[in-house]
Scaffold this motif. Structure first.
Motif, short mmCIF file in Angstrom:
data_model
loop_
_atom_site.label_atom_id
_atom_site.label_comp_id
_atom_site.label_asym_id
_atom_site.label_seq_id
_atom_site.Cartn_x
_atom_site.Cartn_y
_atom_site.Cartn_z
N MET A 1 0.90 -1.32 -0.03
CA MET A 1 -0.12 0.04 0.16
C MET A 1 0.95 1.22 -0.06
O MET A 1 1.95 1.14 0.41
CB MET A 1 -0.93 -0.02 1.16
N GLU A 2 0.13 2.18 -0.18
CA GLU A 2 1.04 3.43 -0.44
C GLU A 2 0.98 4.24 0.76
O GLU A 2 -0.32 4.39 1.37
CB GLU A 2 0.52 4.52 -1.42
N ARG B 1 -7.02 0.05 1.99
CA ARG B 1 -7.55 -0.63 3.18
C ARG B 1 -6.34 -0.99 4.07
O ARG B 1 -5.26 -1.20 3.83
CB ARG B 1 -8.03 -2.04 2.75
N LEU B 2 -6.84 -0.66 5.34
CA LEU B 2 -5.69 -1.15 6.43
C LEU B 2 -6.41 -2.39 6.91
O LEU B 2 -7.27 -2.50 7.81
CB LEU B 2 -5.84 -0.14 7.73
N THR C 1 -10.09 3.35 3.08
CA THR C 1 -11.58 3.18 2.82
C THR C 1 -12.10 2.21 3.90
O THR C 1 -13.23 1.89 3.88
CB THR C 1 -11.56 2.59 1.38
N PHE C 2 -11.27 1.54 4.42
CA PHE C 2 -11.49 0.26 5.16
C PHE C 2 -10.44 0.09 6.47
O PHE C 2 -9.44 0.08 5.89
CB PHE C 2 -11.73 -1.04 4.40
N VAL C 3 -10.75 -0.37 7.53
CA VAL C 3 -10.01 -1.12 8.70
C VAL C 3 -10.66 -2.03 9.22
O VAL C 3 -12.05 -2.39 9.48
CB VAL C 3 -9.82 0.00 9.60
N ASP C 4 -9.94 -3.21 9.61
CA ASP C 4 -10.48 -4.24 10.11
C ASP C 4 -9.49 -4.76 11.38
O ASP C 4 -8.84 -3.55 11.92
CB ASP C 4 -10.59 -5.65 9.13
N SER C 5 -9.48 -5.67 12.10
CA SER C 5 -9.13 -5.98 13.43
C SER C 5 -7.50 -5.73 13.37
O SER C 5 -6.85 -5.48 14.11
CB SER C 5 -9.65 -7.30 14.09
#
Lengths: 148, 111
Positions: B1-2, B20-21, B52-56
């Protein structure tokens, strides 16, 4: 009761295959918008899609690890709920009941162990089963709000 | 990712990831945050405008960066979190530990 919307997606088991999950949800919510008289709110959808993505990431990490495989995602919208079914042929998931408690073992600010805790907060039901044929099945159900 | 990095003369590092993270990118984010702290920037703002998005996994990376910053006597703050990030911070009650600021400037103001 029949499902109003059914959408099935197959994806690979590598982390960059997670893109397919997000794309699948974009399509699914667009169809749900066209189908339901009262589609769920943005936050409701974000909770559901994040929970599904969390389970799929879990599958990629634990069921498949370094090996390849496919994961099937079936999304269904009913008049009163949305359901996701995630199927894979990888290693079984052990510690289903223990996993959501793991977050407390990390001290004040644990970095890991949050995944299943997020899922349990985000959806109404989470089920996991391993079939005799060596297949893992995760089911997530979130009830749509009842409006009077 | 950038992941873009900007440093300010006041010793603050602004880290700007894109996309996305999640499981795929969490390690890179955590390494970037750790490196900023190691390079002497204990006060870090993570600008989430392009996330745009983060998860655990992504949350874990942010928490890891927060711990590293605090160990160095600094802190880590989030700025410009989008809808999904805010929804998950609320759901996990991590918004108490990482309250999302509306802008990078507001995040820096509290340091």
């Amino acid at each position: 009761m029949a499902a109003l919307v059914v959408q099935v997606t197959s994806l690979g088991a590598k982390p960059d295959d997670l893109t397919a999950v997000h794309t699948a949800f974009d399509r699914f919510w667009a169809t749900v918008d066209d189908t339901l008289a009262r589609p769920p709110s943005t936050v409701w959808r974000l909770h559901f899609s994040t929970a599904v993505a969390e389970i799929i990431a879990n599958v990629m990490r634990h069921a498949y690890g370094e090996s390849t495989g496919t994961i099937q995602l079936r999304l269904r919208c009913f008049s009163d709920r949305v359901e996701a079914l995630i199927v894979d042929q990888g290693a079984p998931f052990i510690g289903f009941r223990r996993a959501h408690r793991a977050v407390r073992r990390g001290g004040e600010l644990p970095e890991g162990g949050r995944g299943l805790a997020i899922v349990r907060e985000a959806v109404d039901r989470l089920e996991y089963a391993r079939t005799a044929g060596g297949v893992n099945r995760w089911r997530l159900i979130k009830r749509l709000a009842v409006t009077g | 990712m950038e992941i873009a990095l900007e440093t300010r003369p006041n010793g603050v590092a602004i880290v700007r990831p894109s996309g996305r993270l999640d499981l795929l990118t969490a390690v890179a984010i955590k390494e970037r945050l750790n490196r900023a702290v190691e390079d002497g920037y204990g006060r870090v703002v993570v600008d989430l405008a392009s996330v745009t998005f983060v998860d655990s996994s992504g949350l874990g990376a942010l928490i890891g960066g927060l711990k590293a910053a605090r160990l160095a006597g600094g802190d880590l703050r989030l700025a410009r979190a989008g809808e999904q990030v805010r929804a998950i911070l609320d759901l996990t009650t991590l918004n108490r530990v990482l309250p999302p600021f509306q802008s990078v400037e507001e995040a820096m103001a509290g340091f």
